[in-house]
Design an enzyme around this catalytic site. Structure first.
Site, PDB file in Angstrom:
ATOM      1  N   CYS A 125       0.850  -1.186   0.000  1.00  0.00           N
ATOM      2  CA  CYS A 125       0.000   0.000   0.000  1.00  0.00           C
ATOM      3  C   CYS A 125       0.884   1.232   0.000  1.00  0.00           C
ATOM      4  CB  CYS A 125      -0.908   0.002   1.232  1.00  0.00           C
ATOM      5  SG  CYS A 125      -2.005   1.434   1.318  1.00  0.00           S
ATOM      6  N   HIS A 167      -8.992  -3.433  -2.784  1.00  0.00           N
ATOM      7  CA  HIS A 167      -8.034  -2.662  -1.983  1.00  0.00           C
ATOM      8  C   HIS A 167      -8.414  -1.185  -1.968  1.00  0.00           C
ATOM      9  CE1 HIS A 167      -3.702  -1.935  -0.633  1.00  0.00           C
ATOM     10  NE2 HIS A 167      -4.133  -0.722  -0.929  1.00  0.00           N
ATOM     11  N   GLU A 168      -8.684  -0.610  -3.139  1.00  0.00           N
ATOM     12  CA  GLU A 168      -8.953   0.821  -3.210  1.00  0.00           C
ATOM     13  C   GLU A 168     -10.336   1.167  -2.661  1.00  0.00           C
ATOM     14  OE1 GLU A 168      -6.568   2.757  -3.655  1.00  0.00           O
ATOM     15  OE2 GLU A 168      -5.188   1.230  -4.403  1.00  0.00           O
ATOM     16  N   HIS A 171     -10.253   1.397   1.075  1.00  0.00           N
ATOM     17  CA  HIS A 171      -9.711   2.658   1.585  1.00  0.00           C
ATOM     18  C   HIS A 171     -10.817   3.664   1.878  1.00  0.00           C
ATOM     19  CE1 HIS A 171      -5.375   2.803   1.778  1.00  0.00           C
ATOM     20  NE2 HIS A 171      -5.229   2.272   0.583  1.00  0.00           N
TER      21      HIS A 171
END
Length: 219
Positions: A125, A167-168, A171
């Site tokens: 990351c 993953h994004e 966030h």
């Protein structure tokens, strides 16, 4: 909700984008990375949204990375950019089901798993620089999101593209990959490349004594 007014968000975008350079990427421990980002509902006009997306893409490419969420540069909105055009060794690309992902911007995204199959691989990351850890994620997902022109899109992703999407999007809910990581798998970049940079995590699993096959958690 966000503590920033629309005017403050515009001013912040103008400040960050003014130089034409990549923005600083915030590191784990910054409060904005641990908060639910606000839905984008027109706080920025078309010109400012275009400027923000351009800034995010420059920052992602300069890092370099394959995705960047707006909170990573201090903008608490549900916006992310994705792009994976890096060359990968054929053996790695095959094992990870990694195919090129053309640039796209996703606004107000949400994903759901498609099927029960999962995959465990190392990932890093940009907001936790210098480290990598194994995360078990859904192999395929369906993503609902808005495009910069305001249109809605539903799209399916699989393999490494699905990993980037998860993953994004995570966030934007204040979730960083270390929250889902198999704890014993965490390693520094130097150690990863020295010992565990294989197409699969089989050697790392044996060497570091962690287990895979755990159902992924949602953010």
């Amino acid at each position: 909700m966000t503590d920033y007014s629309a005017e403050q968000l515009r001013d912040l975008v103008h400040t960050l984008a003014a130089s034409g350079e990549p923005a600083p990427i915030l590191q784990i421990g910054e409060p904005v990375l641990r908060r639910q980002a606000a839905a984008f509902d027109g706080q920025l006009d078309t010109a400012d949204l275009t400027a923000l997306l351009g800034l995010m893409r420059r920052t992602m490419q300069a890092a370099p990375g394959v995705g960047l969420a707006a909170p990573q540069i201090g903008i608490p909105l549900r916006i992310a950019v994705l792009e994976d055009t890096f060359d990968a060794e054929p053996e790695i690309a095959e094992a990870r089901h990694r195919a090129p992902l053309p640039y796209c911007a996703i606004i107000n995204p949400s994903y759901r798993a498609v099927g029960e199959e999962t995959a465990a691989f190392y990932e890093g990351c940009l907001s936790f620089a210098g480290f990598q850890g194994v995360v078990e994620r859904h192999r395929s997902v369906e993503l609902d999101y808005d495009q910069p022109d305001g249109s809605h899109r539903r799209e399916s992703f699989t393999g490494w593209q699905a990993r980037i999407v998860q993953h994004e999007t995570d966030h934007l809910s204040g979730t960083i990959y270390v929250d889902k990581m198999l704890p014993r798998s965490l390693c520094g970049n130097a150690e990863y490349f020295r010992y565990w940079a294989q197409p699969t995590v089989d050697q790392a699993r044996a060497g570091l004594n962690f287990q895979t096959g755990v159902r992924p958690r949602r953010p």
